[in-house]
Write a protein that holds these residues in place. Structure first.
Motif, PDB file in Angstrom:
ATOM      1  N   MET A   1     -22.376  -1.994 -13.028  1.00 40.19           N
ATOM      2  CA  MET A   1     -22.071  -3.086 -12.974  1.00 40.19           C
ATOM      3  C   MET A   1     -22.332  -3.899 -11.504  1.00 40.19           C
ATOM      4  N   GLY A   2     -23.087  -4.755 -11.081  1.00 37.40           N
ATOM      5  CA  GLY A   2     -23.268  -5.204  -9.865  1.00 37.40           C
ATOM      6  C   GLY A   2     -22.179  -6.100  -9.396  1.00 37.40           C
ATOM      7  N   PRO A   3     -22.193  -6.521  -8.165  1.00 37.19           N
ATOM      8  CA  PRO A   3     -20.733  -7.601  -7.644  1.00 37.19           C
ATOM      9  C   PRO A   3     -20.933  -8.688  -8.391  1.00 37.19           C
ATOM     10  N   ASP A   4     -22.167  -9.248  -8.758  1.00 32.95           N
ATOM     11  CA  ASP A   4     -22.381 -10.514  -9.247  1.00 32.95           C
ATOM     12  C   ASP A   4     -22.074 -10.454 -10.753  1.00 32.95           C
ATOM     13  N   GLY A   5     -21.558  -9.219 -11.193  1.00 31.32           N
ATOM     14  CA  GLY A   5     -21.279  -9.031 -12.672  1.00 31.32           C
ATOM     15  C   GLY A   5     -22.544  -8.889 -13.454  1.00 31.32           C
TER      16      GLY A   5
ATOM     17  N   ILE B   1     -25.059  -6.580 -15.298  1.00 30.67           N
ATOM     18  CA  ILE B   1     -25.360  -5.312 -15.933  1.00 30.67           C
ATOM     19  C   ILE B   1     -26.927  -5.152 -16.367  1.00 30.67           C
ATOM     20  N   ALA B   2     -27.360  -3.794 -16.603  1.00 29.14           N
ATOM     21  CA  ALA B   2     -29.040  -3.855 -16.732  1.00 29.14           C
ATOM     22  C   ALA B   2     -29.662  -4.623 -15.667  1.00 29.14           C
ATOM     23  N   SER B   3     -30.530  -5.210 -16.083  1.00 33.14           N
ATOM     24  CA  SER B   3     -31.157  -6.551 -15.310  1.00 33.14           C
ATOM     25  C   SER B   3     -31.235  -7.723 -15.714  1.00 33.14           C
ATOM     26  N   LEU B   4     -29.855  -7.927 -16.062  1.00 33.54           N
ATOM     27  CA  LEU B   4     -29.595  -9.178 -16.686  1.00 33.54           C
ATOM     28  C   LEU B   4     -28.566  -9.900 -15.572  1.00 33.54           C
ATOM     29  N   PHE B   5     -29.371 -10.976 -14.952  1.00 38.46           N
ATOM     30  CA  PHE B   5     -28.455 -11.430 -13.778  1.00 38.46           C
ATOM     31  C   PHE B   5     -27.851 -12.838 -13.874  1.00 38.46           C
ATOM     32  N   PRO B   6     -26.827 -13.338 -13.250  1.00 44.04           N
ATOM     33  CA  PRO B   6     -25.986 -14.536 -13.666  1.00 44.04           C
ATOM     34  C   PRO B   6     -27.093 -15.659 -13.521  1.00 44.04           C
ATOM     35  N   GLY B   7     -27.105 -16.388 -14.566  1.00 43.37           N
ATOM     36  CA  GLY B   7     -27.944 -17.731 -14.322  1.00 43.37           C
ATOM     37  C   GLY B   7     -29.045 -17.487 -14.765  1.00 43.37           C
ATOM     38  N   HIS B   8     -29.705 -16.404 -15.097  1.00 38.06           N
ATOM     39  CA  HIS B   8     -30.986 -16.309 -15.361  1.00 38.06           C
ATOM     40  C   HIS B   8     -31.491 -16.310 -16.931  1.00 38.06           C
TER      41      HIS B   8
ATOM     42  N   LEU C   1     -18.530   1.544 -19.285  1.00 35.52           N
ATOM     43  CA  LEU C   1     -19.197   0.926 -18.051  1.00 35.52           C
ATOM     44  C   LEU C   1     -18.393   1.286 -16.958  1.00 35.52           C
ATOM     45  N   VAL C   2     -19.049   1.741 -15.608  1.00 39.11           N
ATOM     46  CA  VAL C   2     -18.263   2.481 -14.677  1.00 39.11           C
ATOM     47  C   VAL C   2     -18.140   1.355 -13.636  1.00 39.11           C
ATOM     48  N   VAL C   3     -17.058   0.906 -13.060  1.00 43.61           N
ATOM     49  CA  VAL C   3     -16.991   0.275 -12.039  1.00 43.61           C
ATOM     50  C   VAL C   3     -16.256   0.690 -10.836  1.00 43.61           C
ATOM     51  N   THR C   4     -16.607   1.007  -9.856  1.00 41.63           N
ATOM     52  CA  THR C   4     -15.859   1.452  -8.617  1.00 41.63           C
ATOM     53  C   THR C   4     -16.400   0.757  -7.218  1.00 41.63           C
ATOM     54  N   GLY C   5     -15.269   0.707  -6.560  1.00 45.05           N
ATOM     55  CA  GLY C   5     -15.285   0.014  -5.206  1.00 45.05           C
ATOM     56  C   GLY C   5     -14.854  -1.422  -5.204  1.00 45.05           C
TER      57      GLY C   5
ATOM     58  N   LEU D   1     -16.419  -5.067  -6.064  1.00 44.51           N
ATOM     59  CA  LEU D   1     -16.337  -5.147  -7.593  1.00 44.51           C
ATOM     60  C   LEU D   1     -15.433  -6.038  -8.089  1.00 44.51           C
ATOM     61  N   ALA D   2     -14.277  -6.132  -7.101  1.00 45.53           N
ATOM     62  CA  ALA D   2     -13.029  -6.447  -7.667  1.00 45.53           C
ATOM     63  C   ALA D   2     -13.139  -8.164  -8.150  1.00 45.53           C
ATOM     64  N   ASP D   3     -13.890  -8.807  -7.503  1.00 46.54           N
ATOM     65  CA  ASP D   3     -13.849 -10.265  -7.930  1.00 46.54           C
ATOM     66  C   ASP D   3     -14.408 -10.336  -9.352  1.00 46.54           C
ATOM     67  N   ALA D   4     -15.356  -9.537  -9.567  1.00 43.39           N
ATOM     68  CA  ALA D   4     -16.112  -9.789 -10.847  1.00 43.39           C
ATOM     69  C   ALA D   4     -15.262  -9.092 -11.991  1.00 43.39           C
ATOM     70  N   VAL D   5     -14.539  -8.011 -11.560  1.00 43.03           N
ATOM     71  CA  VAL D   5     -13.643  -6.953 -12.548  1.00 43.03           C
ATOM     72  C   VAL D   5     -12.594  -8.319 -12.823  1.00 43.03           C
TER      73      VAL D   5
END
Ligand SMILES: O=C(O)[C@H](O)[C@@H](O)[C@H](O)[C@H](O)COP(=O)(O)O
Length: 261
Positions: free
Chosen positions: A154-158, A160-167, A206-210, A213-217
């Motif tokens: 997962m990216g910092p903007d939440g 996953i895959a290439s499915l981005f916020p607001g798209h 779903l692997v989330v490290t670092g 990513l804390a805000d999105a988690v």
């Protein structure tokens, strides 16, 4: 361990412990499924996930898995040549696939000679062929293909895959695989599985490290979770498995802003 509706959240003190547990869970699931099935269908993302799979290719896990039954796919892929440093295929090949005996014809890379539209069509046609040949199952209710396991980051903007916020791709309802030419994460041209496919998975790890990513988690798993209007949901919050198990593998840093532990 915490639990959130139908999601399981495993929290580890270190990324090292996380990677050992990820190997254990993946090997166990592979063994459960290959004990009664001729295939184990696995979907990979790019990013740091591949490094988190490093324990699976070492002892004791590597020898416990029936690799000949694995069929490997990508949840998203950058539209670049397969030997390009940005290629998710190359990342997985170098860090994971080259270390295990999965038959080469069971590793489904994109056709890197095509533009994004063509590469998405080609990948979807490949999945449909694998449904006809019985390698992939389909959901009786939705008709979308069911994968045994999706291993995602997962990216910092939440995203996953290439499915981005607001798209607009977040709302795709028909396609199995689609394309994006304006990805906010570079490179811009990619193909990606759609939510209807992700949401019929039998299992998602779903692997989330670092800490980044804390805000999105926190948004996805904290108390805010219940208050989000659907338009404001992070992409990861749109994961809602029809009939599967969704497990988060998180390290302490990624969960540092979470109140429930
Ligand atoms: O091609 C990609 O960019 C990935 O498949 C993408 O979905 C990735 O999994 C997340 O962006 C997390 O990436 P990191 O683990 O590198 O932060």
């Amino acid at each position: 361990m915490a639990s959130k509706e139908n999601q399981k959240v495993l929290i580890f003190d270190t990324e090292e412990e996380l990677s050992i547990s990820l190997a254990e869970h993946t090997a166990k699931l592979s063994n459960q499924i290959t004990s009664h099935s001729a295939t184990f269908t696995v979907v990979l993302s790019g990013g740091t996930l591949i490094d988190s799979l490093r324990k699976l290719v070492g002892s004791p896990y590597v020898d416990s898995v029936d690799w000949a039954k694995w069929h490997v796919f990508w949840v998203d892929e950058r539209v670049v040549p397969k030997d390009h440093p940005d290629s998710n295929y190359k990342l997985a090949l170098d860090g994971f696939l080259s270390k295990v005996p999965i038959p080469a014809d069971q590793v489904y890379a994109i056709n890197d000679t095509l533009p994004p539209e063509g590469a998405a069509d080609d990948y979807e046609a490949c999945l449909k062929y694998l449904v006809r040949t019985g390698i992939l199952k389909v959901s009786a209710t939705t008709g979308f293909p069911i994968f045994d396991l999706m291993l995602l980051g997962m990216g910092p903007d939440g995203h996953i895959a290439s499915l981005f916020p607001g798209h607009p791709l977040l709302n795709e309802k028909e396609r199995w695989v689609t394309y994006i030419k304006d990805s906010p994460k570079l490179p811009p041209q990619r193909i990606t599985f759609t939510f209807p496919v992700i949401n019929v998975s039998a299992n998602i790890f779903l692997v989330v490290t670092g800490a980044e990513l804390a805000d999105a988690v926190k948004k996805a798993l904290g108390h805010d979770h219940y208050n989000s209007e659907s338009g404001a949901l992070l992409p990861v919050q749109r994961v809602s498995l029809e009939n599967g198990e969704f497990t988060w593998f998180a390290d302490k840093d990624a969960t540092s802003k979470l109140e429930i532990k």
